[in-house]
Scaffold this motif. Structure first.
Motif, mmCIF file in Angstrom:
data_model
loop_
_atom_site.group_PDB
_atom_site.id
_atom_site.type_symbol
_atom_site.label_atom_id
_atom_site.label_comp_id
_atom_site.label_asym_id
_atom_site.label_seq_id
_atom_site.Cartn_x
_atom_site.Cartn_y
_atom_site.Cartn_z
ATOM 1 N N ASP A 63 0.811 -1.196 0.000
ATOM 2 C CA ASP A 63 0.000 0.000 0.000
ATOM 3 C C ASP A 63 0.851 1.256 0.000
ATOM 4 O O ASP A 63 0.336 2.356 -0.152
ATOM 5 N N ALA A 64 2.146 1.137 0.186
ATOM 6 C CA ALA A 64 3.010 2.305 0.239
ATOM 7 C C ALA A 64 3.107 2.927 -1.123
ATOM 8 O O ALA A 64 2.938 2.272 -2.140
ATOM 9 N N PRO A 65 3.393 4.321 -1.186
ATOM 10 C CA PRO A 65 3.581 4.917 -2.498
ATOM 11 C C PRO A 65 4.546 4.034 -3.247
ATOM 12 O O PRO A 65 4.525 4.068 -4.469
ATOM 13 N N VAL A 66 5.255 3.703 -3.451
ATOM 14 C CA VAL A 66 5.924 2.642 -4.256
ATOM 15 C C VAL A 66 6.063 1.374 -3.340
ATOM 16 O O VAL A 66 6.063 1.120 -2.585
ATOM 17 N N THR A 84 5.749 7.760 13.515
ATOM 18 C CA THR A 84 5.514 8.948 12.687
ATOM 19 C C THR A 84 5.219 8.543 11.252
ATOM 20 O O THR A 84 4.295 9.073 10.617
ATOM 21 N N MET A 85 5.991 7.596 10.732
ATOM 22 C CA MET A 85 5.763 7.117 9.369
ATOM 23 C C MET A 85 4.383 6.508 9.219
ATOM 24 O O MET A 85 3.678 6.759 8.233
ATOM 25 N N ARG A 86 3.988 5.698 10.197
ATOM 26 C CA ARG A 86 2.735 4.957 10.068
ATOM 27 C C ARG A 86 1.521 5.868 10.127
ATOM 28 O O ARG A 86 0.471 5.536 9.584
ATOM 29 N N ARG A 87 1.670 7.016 10.773
ATOM 30 C CA ARG A 87 0.550 7.953 10.757
ATOM 31 C C ARG A 87 0.312 8.481 9.352
ATOM 32 O O ARG A 87 -0.807 8.834 8.992
ATOM 33 N N ALA A 88 1.355 8.547 8.545
ATOM 34 C CA ALA A 88 1.219 9.029 7.172
ATOM 35 C C ALA A 88 0.907 7.899 6.198
ATOM 36 O O ALA A 88 0.041 8.029 5.327
ATOM 37 N N VAL A 89 1.626 6.782 6.321
ATOM 38 C CA VAL A 89 1.442 5.638 5.414
ATOM 39 C C VAL A 89 1.425 4.386 6.290
ATOM 40 O O VAL A 89 2.465 3.784 6.558
ATOM 41 N N PRO A 90 0.245 3.952 6.754
ATOM 42 C CA PRO A 90 0.166 2.923 7.798
ATOM 43 C C PRO A 90 0.842 1.606 7.472
ATOM 44 O O PRO A 90 1.363 0.951 8.377
ATOM 45 N N SER A 91 0.852 1.182 6.215
ATOM 46 C CA SER A 91 1.337 -0.164 5.902
ATOM 47 C C SER A 91 2.775 -0.194 5.408
ATOM 48 O O SER A 91 3.287 -1.257 5.077
ATOM 49 N N ALA A 92 3.444 0.946 5.335
ATOM 50 C CA ALA A 92 4.760 0.984 4.702
ATOM 51 C C ALA A 92 5.883 0.759 5.689
ATOM 52 O O ALA A 92 5.960 1.427 6.722
ATOM 53 N N ALA A 93 6.779 -0.178 5.369
ATOM 54 C CA ALA A 93 8.012 -0.315 6.138
ATOM 55 C C ALA A 93 8.969 0.809 5.770
ATOM 56 O O ALA A 93 9.711 1.317 6.604
ATOM 57 N N CYS A 94 8.964 1.210 4.514
ATOM 58 C CA CYS A 94 9.730 2.336 3.993
ATOM 59 C C CYS A 94 9.184 2.613 2.599
ATOM 60 O O CYS A 94 8.546 1.748 1.995
ATOM 61 N N PHE A 95 9.413 3.811 2.078
ATOM 62 C CA PHE A 95 8.853 4.140 0.768
ATOM 63 C C PHE A 95 9.640 5.284 0.138
ATOM 64 O O PHE A 95 10.427 5.969 0.806
ATOM 65 N N PRO A 105 8.766 11.075 -5.322
ATOM 66 C CA PRO A 105 9.523 12.006 -6.159
ATOM 67 C C PRO A 105 9.268 13.470 -5.799
ATOM 68 O O PRO A 105 8.315 13.810 -5.116
ATOM 69 N N ARG A 106 10.153 14.330 -6.294
ATOM 70 C CA ARG A 106 10.034 15.791 -6.244
ATOM 71 C C ARG A 106 10.121 16.393 -4.839
ATOM 72 O O ARG A 106 9.790 17.560 -4.655
ATOM 73 N N VAL A 107 10.540 15.617 -3.857
ATOM 74 C CA VAL A 107 10.717 16.140 -2.502
ATOM 75 C C VAL A 107 12.055 15.655 -1.956
ATOM 76 O O VAL A 107 12.659 14.713 -2.484
ATOM 77 N N SER A 108 12.499 16.306 -0.862
ATOM 78 C CA SER A 108 13.779 15.937 -0.259
ATOM 79 C C SER A 108 13.675 15.653 1.228
ATOM 80 O O SER A 108 14.692 15.598 1.919
ATOM 81 N N ARG A 111 4.812 15.362 3.315
ATOM 82 C CA ARG A 111 3.521 15.590 3.976
ATOM 83 C C ARG A 111 2.868 16.869 3.473
ATOM 84 O O ARG A 111 1.652 16.917 3.284
ATOM 85 N N ALA A 112 3.659 17.895 3.240
ATOM 86 C CA ALA A 112 3.100 19.154 2.740
ATOM 87 C C ALA A 112 2.570 19.019 1.321
ATOM 88 O O ALA A 112 1.607 19.699 0.937
ATOM 89 N N ALA A 113 3.192 18.123 0.537
ATOM 90 C CA ALA A 113 2.815 17.991 -0.874
ATOM 91 C C ALA A 113 1.728 16.950 -1.120
ATOM 92 O O ALA A 113 1.181 16.870 -2.232
ATOM 93 N N ARG A 114 1.390 16.147 -0.102
ATOM 94 C CA ARG A 114 0.393 15.093 -0.308
ATOM 95 C C ARG A 114 -0.923 15.691 -0.762
ATOM 96 O O ARG A 114 -1.408 16.666 -0.212
ATOM 97 N N GLY A 115 -1.491 15.092 -1.806
ATOM 98 C CA GLY A 115 -2.798 15.511 -2.274
ATOM 99 C C GLY A 115 -2.771 16.538 -3.379
ATOM 100 O O GLY A 115 -3.806 16.781 -4.016
ATOM 101 N N ASN A 116 -1.593 17.139 -3.656
ATOM 102 C CA ASN A 116 -1.579 18.142 -4.732
ATOM 103 C C ASN A 116 -1.083 17.595 -6.066
ATOM 104 O O ASN A 116 -0.961 18.331 -7.050
#
Length: 460
Positions: free
Chosen positions: A22-25, A138-149, A152-155, A161-166
């Motif tokens: 379920d993680a972005p990649v 902290t990670m799981r609050r943003a992407v609950p199922s991701a061990a790591c992910f 693009p376009r962020v550092s 978190r600021a760019a999610r949804g745009n």
């Protein structure tokens, strides 16, 4: 029932299969020789044995296209994208001590095996890839199922978190790669940190998809391979070949791949095909996710694994996906029906033993069967299974699995009165356990579980 609980816990931790798509990649008898004693220093892998890629180039080209032009969700990517050299990498956040050496090691492999111009970012330099280490909570609050992910376009995680949804972190909108962030856990075992570095860095650089049919790759969400393989390095070398460039369409890439692979992998020319190269249907992938989810109940995991097997049979698969369905079913049956679990694991093993590039998967089954044999008092059989698996697991660089096999070996030798051999295996296991499991509490929990299995075998 406590012995079944110990087996189930061991299976869950060491199956090598934690879904993150379920993680972005127990008989917790502490090992007497270690009760209250300090554990051995942590060990880690310092060299990598390069294995030849033993597959035909036509199959590899098929795999490359499916890896490069689809996301894990099934969405297509319109064009080919990659970074332009040189590629720079930085780490920020709560960087674990072990990450520095493991990142240096994987970058050295990327330079030597994949021919990629990659180096650490200089102080003050904006990195191509930034690895931001965050607490798991902290990670799981943003992407609950991701061990790591990777995104693009962020550092950084804050930018993500600021760019999610745009829409800016949608891989399908890229025409080239300029920046990417890997979000990795800061508070986990050194092995999990390393595994995240390998897979997510490879996906930041190259393929964004995972394929369950691949027997020899980290680009496979069954997670049996924990470090980049020779196949992965070949794919990445082709990804950065001068004949390809940003913005190319799928037909353009497909037209150039045969010549690229003929040059990079001449031994793959004219080799026969692997067989079924279809992508697994979404229903099977969803069943995989449910069967491996730590949030599912035992009954739900077994029902999902049964769905996996039903779909695999209906598809007519005879490859890794059918074997993995049997393995997932065996995993779900541990602690509920040991006879059924044994039959399922043996069914998976029979398939993997006749498939190329499946030794790591066979070793995972050997660990399960060795634990069962230990709990049943079949100590010589347990030793034979660990004998076969340990060399494979060392080459695969899976410290958690290696430590567990050595712990099983120690207990089996101890039960047979071979005290010197038992002590040697136990001592060897502890340094690998520190790398594979991380904390002393986790190491002692594994020791306790396995000691309990042996106690049950001696009493049975």
């Amino acid at each position: 029932m406590r012995i079944y609980s110990a087996l189930a816990a061991l299976t869950f931790v060491l199956s090598g299969c934690v879904a993150s798509t379920d993680a972005p990649v127990t008989m917790n008898t502490p090992a007497p020789v270690l009760s209250g004693a300090a554990l051995a220093p942590m060990q880690s892998f310092n060299s990598h044995a390069i294995q030849p890629v033993a597959r035909g180039n036509s199959d590899i080209a098929n795999d490359f296209m499916d890896l490069a032009f689809q996301l894990e969700s099934g969405r297509s990517l319109p064009v080919f994208t990659r970074f332009e050299a040189p590629i720079t990498v930085a780490m920020i956040g709560q960087v674990p001590p072990s990450a520095h050496a493991d990142l240096s090691r994987v970058m050295a492999r990327l330079r030597s095996e994949a021919g990629i111009d990659i180096r650490p970012a200089r102080p003050g330099e904006t990195a191509s890839v930034t690895i931001d280490f965050q607490p798991r909570a902290t990670m799981r609050r943003a992407v609950p199922s991701a061990a790591c992910f990777v995104v693009p376009r962020v550092s950084s995680f804050a930018e993500y978190r600021a760019a999610r949804g745009n829409g800016s972190t949608d891989w399908a909108t890229l025409t080239r790669r300029d920046r990417a962030a890997i979000i990795a856990p800061a508070d986990t075992s050194p092995q999990e940190v390393r595994d995240c570095l390998h897979e997510e860095l490879a996906q930041a650089l190259g393929p964004l998809n995972d394929l369950y049919r691949l027997p020899d790759s980290v680009f496979n969400d069954d997670n049996f391979h924990t470090v980049l393989t020779s196949f992965d390095m070949l794919v990445l070398r082709a990804y950065y070949d001068d004949a390809l460039s940003n913005g190319m369409s799928a037909p353009d890439v497909a037209a150039r791949l045969p010549a690229i692979l003929a040059r990079l992998n001449p031994s793959g020319q004219g080799r026969g095909g692997r067989g079924d190269t279809t992508i697994a249907p979404r229903a099977w992938i969803e069943a995989v996710e449910a069967a491996l989810s730590p949030r599912s109940t035992d009954g739900a995991r077994q029902r999902a694994a049964e769905r996996m097997l039903s779909i695999a049979r209906a598809q007519g698969w005879q490859d890794n996906r059918l074997a993995f369905s049997w393995f997932a079913l065996g995993r779900a049956q541990v602690g509920r029906d040991m006879g059924a679990a044994t039959r399922s694991f043996r069914a998976a093993q029979a398939i993997w033993e006749r498939l190329p590039d499946s030794a790591v998967r066979v070793a995972h089954v050997d660990m399960q069967l060795a634990a069962f044999a230990l709990a049943d008092g079949r100590f010589a059989e347990s030793l034979a299974l660990t004998d076969r698996a340990i060399p494979v697991v060392r080459r695969a660089e899976n410290a958690a699995l290696l430590a567990t096999l050595l712990m099983i070996r120690s207990e089996a030798n101890n039960a047979l009165g071979r005290t010197a051999e038992a002590n040697s295996a136990r001592l060897d296991s502890l340094g690998w356990a520190r790398y594979g499991f991380g904390t002393e509490a986790e190491v002692r929990a594994r020791l306790s579980d396995i000691s309990g299995l042996a106690a049950n075998g001696r009493d049975g």
